[in-house]
Enzyme design. Structure first.
Site, PDB file in Angstrom:
ATOM      1  N   HIS A 154      77.371 -13.681 -19.292  1.00  0.00           N
ATOM      2  CA  HIS A 154      76.609 -12.531 -19.142  1.00  0.00           C
ATOM      3  C   HIS A 154      74.999 -12.800 -18.978  1.00  0.00           C
ATOM      4  CE1 HIS A 154      79.790  -9.552 -19.721  1.00  0.00           C
ATOM      5  NE2 HIS A 154      80.501 -10.652 -20.318  1.00  0.00           N
ATOM      6  N   ASP A 358      66.335 -11.903 -18.068  1.00  0.00           N
ATOM      7  CA  ASP A 358      67.876 -10.837 -18.346  1.00  0.00           C
ATOM      8  C   ASP A 358      68.966 -11.319 -17.149  1.00  0.00           C
ATOM      9  OD1 ASP A 358      69.261  -8.782 -19.912  1.00  0.00           O
ATOM     10  OD2 ASP A 358      67.352  -7.348 -19.604  1.00  0.00           O
TER      11      ASP A 358
HETATM   12  P1  ADQ Z   1      72.168  -6.865 -23.577  1.00  0.00           P
HETATM   13  O1  ADQ Z   1      71.198  -7.904 -23.488  1.00  0.00           O
HETATM   14  O2  ADQ Z   1      72.604  -6.195 -24.602  1.00  0.00           O
HETATM   15  O3  ADQ Z   1      73.325  -7.561 -22.637  1.00  0.00           O
HETATM   16  P2  ADQ Z   1      71.902  -4.691 -21.394  1.00  0.00           P
HETATM   17  O4  ADQ Z   1      72.453  -5.128 -20.117  1.00  0.00           O
HETATM   18  O5  ADQ Z   1      70.676  -3.800 -21.304  1.00  0.00           O
HETATM   19  O6  ADQ Z   1      71.346  -5.646 -22.450  1.00  0.00           O
HETATM   20  O7  ADQ Z   1      72.634  -3.544 -22.198  1.00  0.00           O
HETATM   21  C1  ADQ Z   1      72.456  -3.015 -23.271  1.00  0.00           C
HETATM   22  C2  ADQ Z   1      73.433  -1.926 -23.596  1.00  0.00           C
HETATM   23  O8  ADQ Z   1      73.092  -1.606 -24.892  1.00  0.00           O
HETATM   24  C3  ADQ Z   1      73.224  -0.692 -22.638  1.00  0.00           C
HETATM   25  O9  ADQ Z   1      74.323  -0.088 -22.486  1.00  0.00           O
HETATM   26  C4  ADQ Z   1      72.316   0.276 -23.469  1.00  0.00           C
HETATM   27  O10 ADQ Z   1      72.664   1.608 -23.322  1.00  0.00           O
HETATM   28  C5  ADQ Z   1      72.839  -0.007 -24.787  1.00  0.00           C
HETATM   29  N1  ADQ Z   1      71.766   0.410 -26.052  1.00  0.00           N
HETATM   30  C6  ADQ Z   1      70.567  -0.245 -25.900  1.00  0.00           C
HETATM   31  N2  ADQ Z   1      69.704   0.335 -26.865  1.00  0.00           N
HETATM   32  C7  ADQ Z   1      70.538   1.002 -27.424  1.00  0.00           C
HETATM   33  C8  ADQ Z   1      70.338   2.158 -28.770  1.00  0.00           C
HETATM   34  N3  ADQ Z   1      69.258   2.196 -29.437  1.00  0.00           N
HETATM   35  N4  ADQ Z   1      71.437   2.830 -28.829  1.00  0.00           N
HETATM   36  C9  ADQ Z   1      72.681   2.619 -28.202  1.00  0.00           C
HETATM   37  N5  ADQ Z   1      72.804   1.686 -27.269  1.00  0.00           N
HETATM   38  C10 ADQ Z   1      71.847   1.240 -26.947  1.00  0.00           C
HETATM   39  C11 ADQ Z   1      73.979  -8.686 -21.986  1.00  0.00           C
HETATM   40  C12 ADQ Z   1      72.797  -9.203 -21.121  1.00  0.00           C
HETATM   41  C13 ADQ Z   1      72.450  -8.501 -20.099  1.00  0.00           C
HETATM   42  C14 ADQ Z   1      73.859  -8.014 -19.195  1.00  0.00           C
HETATM   43  C15 ADQ Z   1      74.723  -7.577 -20.284  1.00  0.00           C
HETATM   44  C16 ADQ Z   1      76.186  -7.169 -19.634  1.00  0.00           C
HETATM   45  O11 ADQ Z   1      71.962  -9.736 -21.764  1.00  0.00           O
HETATM   46  O12 ADQ Z   1      71.591  -9.204 -19.217  1.00  0.00           O
HETATM   47  O13 ADQ Z   1      73.428  -7.082 -18.413  1.00  0.00           O
HETATM   48  O14 ADQ Z   1      75.265  -8.299 -21.138  1.00  0.00           O
HETATM   49  O15 ADQ Z   1      76.924  -8.358 -18.818  1.00  0.00           O
END
Ligand code: ADQ
Length: 460
Positions: A154, A358
């Protein structure tokens, strides 16, 4: 699909109905296909037991195992999140190389492999998720498992140069080659993986594109992950986000949503917002930044530092620019339910997604899905988010260049409706087409094709 679907991820959704895109997507495909989901339970046990606990899922089984405190510290907090995470996010300087953590990490992977090997059958298709389990295929092969083993990484694939900072860097290509299908987020990641194998004696790329190393043939491909875009758009239209925030009629809103992780570029984002306020002229619109940043991995020192830095910069910007009736940065340090986040995205004129590094970044896609197509906000996206390959119609910025980000905010807040719509139409079409269902289907179809080929080759 021939054979059984088996999913492995660090945590299984054992605390009630799953929420969050990836967990829901895996839950949905297991409900449809049947199968078994393996992962840690989230509980700490006094001693390591070579036994699973069975938990009923919705149309599938879950088999969980407990970590000991030493395993949680060495495998999860230590090697996975204080070595592999910074390494893959180009922050080798933040690696905490504590002796013993690698042994614990490998020990957890070996123990899981030993326990799973008793269950697995040759025609099973096993889909393993993320950097917690990089050596799991090698450990399963050592236990004699011949099932088709798939992996999805991921986070970014490390650059060859960075990989040299990992004491176990010679094992890394062997771990990867023990899978049959290695899924990465972007073409850029696939290029990094190919470069790694090109640098190794004895590795070759075959005519059909697959790789050969260590007496194994395997495929490395990109499968960009998506979101459940339709349901996100529906959730966004359920409530009025501007009411939730008590925004004044003329007040403009910029939103950032990220786990409080040093890879997400929060510090420079806040600096850029400060620079934007600094350069703002009296007749420019008044914009506030809503930054939602829930805590994550707080036991790891590097995360305490980014928290302190985020709070310091937002305090400084607010101190300089607040007025009696206005605070420019609203910073929320906790998780917010998806039903609330979606309308907040929709209320925002700008989605500010500026990671230094990311894998994909789902927030960028969620922001687009949540917009009102008739009057959409604009996404500002870092050139270092994996999402940039699929989202060229965003306003692309360099997250190291604070002046450029401040200027992008000015431009976007003044962007005419026609341009906002044109950019949004383009982005939304991609987010809807390449959603999370598309991601699971394309991955599982590719794994099924490989499984059929492997069974046929064995029969020859
Ligand atoms: P993450 O590093 O966690 O994921 P991201 O892809 O942006 O990053 O996903 C974060 C998720 O958490 C989103 O669905 C977002 O809505 C949720 N989120 C963030 N802040 C929040 C809050 N305060 N309350 C509730 N929900 C919140 C890892 C990798 C990424 C990759 C994903 C999926 O680092 O690059 O896109 O996995 O493969």
């Amino acid at each position: 699909m021939t054979g059984r679907l088996v999913v492995v991820s660090n945590r299984v959704p054992s605390d009630g109905p799953p929420s969050g895109g990836l967990v829901v997507a895996l839950h949905d495909c297991l409900t449809e296909e049947g199968g078994t989901w393996y992962g840690t339970s989230g509980r700490i046990a006094p001693t390591a037991q070579d036994e699973f606990t069975d938990v009923a899922g919705d149309g599938y089984d879950m088999r969980t195992f407990d970590l000991t405190q030493a395993e949680h510290d060495g495998y999860y907090l230590g090697y996975a999140n204080s070595v592999l995470w910074p390494l893959c996010h180009r922050r080798a300087d933040l690696m905490a190389l504590n002796s013993g953590d690698y042994d614990t990490y490998l020990g957890v992977n070996r123990r899981l492999a030993r326990m799973m090997a008793r269950d697995l059958k040759p025609d099973d298709q096993v889909w393993i998720h993320d950097y917690h389990f990089l050596p799991l295929a090698a450990c399963l092969r050592a236990e004699g498992v011949t099932a088709t083993l798939g992996y999805f990484h991921h986070i970014p694939f490390p650059a060859v140069h960075d990989l040299l900072a990992l004491p176990e860097h010679e094992l890394f290509p062997h771990w990867i080659a023990s899978f049959d299908l290695v899924g990465l987020q972007t073409q850029r990641d696939v290029a990094a993986a190919l470069e790694m194998y090109r640098s190794l004696a004895g590795a070759e790329q075959l005519r059909d594109g697959s790789l050969h190393y260590d007496n194994r043939t395997f495929e490395v491909r990109s499968f960009p992950i998506g979101i459940d875009a339709k349901s996100f758009a529906q959730a966004a239209a359920q409530r009025d986000g501007r009411d939730l925030l008590n925004l004044g009629a003329k007040e403009r809103l910029v939103i950032g949503v990220d786990r409080l992780d040093y890879s997400k570029g929060l510090d420079n984002r806040l600096r850029a917002f400060g620079a934007y306020l600094e350069a703002r002229e009296d007749n420019d619109p008044r914009a506030s930044l809503l930054q939602i940043a829930p805590p994550t991995r707080e036991e790891v020192a590097a995360y305490q530092n980014i928290r302190n830095e985020t709070e310091r910069i937002s305090g400084q910007v607010n101190g300089l620019h607040s007025d009696l009736d206005w605070t420019p940065i609203r910073y929320i340090h906790r998780a917010i339910p998806r039903e609330t986040i979606a309308p907040l995205y929709r209320a925002a004129d700008v989605g500010l997604v500026t990671p230094f590094c990311d894998g994909m970044n789902l927030v960028a896609k969620e922001y687009v899905a949540a917009q009102d197509p008739d009057d959409p906000g604009v996404l500002i996206l870092s050139q270092f988010a994996g999402a940039v390959e699929q989202m060229p119609s965003a306003v692309i910025v360099n997250p190291y260049d604070i002046g450029e980000m401040a200027q992008a905010l000015r431009t976007v807040l003044a962007m005419p409706l026609a341009e906002r719509r044109a950019r949004h139409d383009d982005l939304l079409a991609g987010v809807l087409r390449d959603d999370v269902g598309h991601w699971t289907r394309t991955y599982l179809d590719t794994m099924s094709r490989l499984a059929a080929k492997r069974l046929a080759d064995k029969g020859d």
